[in-house]
Design a protein around this motif. Structure first.
Motif, PDB file in Angstrom:
ATOM      1  N   GLN A  14       0.890  -1.250   0.104  1.00 52.87           N
ATOM      2  CA  GLN A  14      -0.171  -0.071  -0.105  1.00 52.87           C
ATOM      3  C   GLN A  14       0.674   1.191   0.063  1.00 52.87           C
TER       4      GLN A  14
ATOM      5  N   ILE B 114     -14.028  -8.546   1.293  1.00 51.30           N
ATOM      6  CA  ILE B 114     -12.630  -8.399   1.463  1.00 51.30           C
ATOM      7  C   ILE B 114     -12.144  -7.062   2.064  1.00 51.30           C
ATOM      8  N   TRP B 115     -12.211  -6.054   1.192  1.00 49.69           N
ATOM      9  CA  TRP B 115     -11.651  -5.190   1.528  1.00 49.69           C
ATOM     10  C   TRP B 115     -12.412  -3.642   0.941  1.00 49.69           C
ATOM     11  N   GLU B 116     -12.766  -2.910   1.923  1.00 47.80           N
ATOM     12  CA  GLU B 116     -13.532  -1.571   1.404  1.00 47.80           C
ATOM     13  C   GLU B 116     -12.494  -0.452   1.646  1.00 47.80           C
ATOM     14  N   ARG B 117     -11.775  -0.302   0.651  1.00 46.08           N
ATOM     15  CA  ARG B 117     -10.715   0.928   0.384  1.00 46.08           C
ATOM     16  C   ARG B 117     -11.437   1.960   0.227  1.00 46.08           C
TER      17      ARG B 117
ATOM     18  N   ASP C 166      -5.585  -0.171  -7.618  1.00 49.21           N
ATOM     19  CA  ASP C 166      -7.206  -0.301  -7.888  1.00 49.21           C
ATOM     20  C   ASP C 166      -7.428  -0.688  -9.438  1.00 49.21           C
TER      21      ASP C 166
END
Length: 199
Positions: free
Chosen positions: A2, A81-84, A153
């Protein structure tokens, strides 16, 4: 990972900020690119001669279903999974050209749908599909340039688009073929006179 993702995003964001014409240009492109890509996808149906080979009809239908499936997969990823958060939400110093969406950042919906369309079309025609994939790349790069998404993304969107296209084209082909046969019963009589005028 990241941290690297943000460093790339920050570098691009600062570069575009120093060359605002890039940001303004990409923002204009982004506003029009997805609708134009969708119209081009639907237009494939019109390129299929009524009563002829259904390649373009299959490409059109597969591409649209692939895009829809890609967006559904994105929703599942964001919820399970991943709420970015979007980069500008996590880093207030980030500059955004155009509107600020507050949907989850990972994966990019724009990239997922565009790549799903591109990969689906390329499975029926490599040359034409390459044009659709080039448009998908431009849309994906544009999402980073306008400050809406991290590079990861967009990369994830590319993979989601590929997976969706493979599922639809390879596994859903019988259903797609059946749908094409049903729909062409309505569209072929309308398109046939236009093709006769051409020839």
């Amino acid at each position: 990972m990241q941290a690297v993702d943000y460093r790339i995003y920050h570098g691009v964001n600062q570069f575009v900020l120093r060359h605002e014409w890039l940001g303004d240009g990409w923002a204009t492109f982004e506003n029009w690119a997805v609708p134009v890509l969708a119209i081009a996808t639907v237009a494939l149906w019109a390129f299929a001669r009524p009563g002829g080979k259904p390649k373009w009809k299959l490409a059109c239908t597969s591409a649209l279903f692939s895009a829809a499936l890609a967006l559904l997969i994105n929703q599942a990823i964001a919820k399970l999974i991943w709420e970015r958060k979007r980069p500008f939400a996590e880093h207030p110093s980030a500059h955004v050209w155009g509107t600020r969406s507050h949907d989850p950042s990972f994966p990019s919906d724009h990239a997922s749908a565009a790549f799903a369309i591109g990969f689906a079309v390329v499975m029926f025609d490599r040359a034409v599909g390459a044009l659709f994939l080039a448009a998908a790349v431009a849309i994906g790069v544009g999402r980073v340039f306008v400050g809406e998404h991290y590079p990861l993304d967009v990369a994830a969107g590319c993979l989601v688009g590929l997976a969706a296209a493979l599922l639809v084209v390879k596994l859903g082909r019988p259903v797609i073929a059946w749908l094409v046969r049903m729909v062409e019963r309505a569209t072929d009589p309308v398109l046939a006179p236009l093709w006769r005028q051409r020839g």
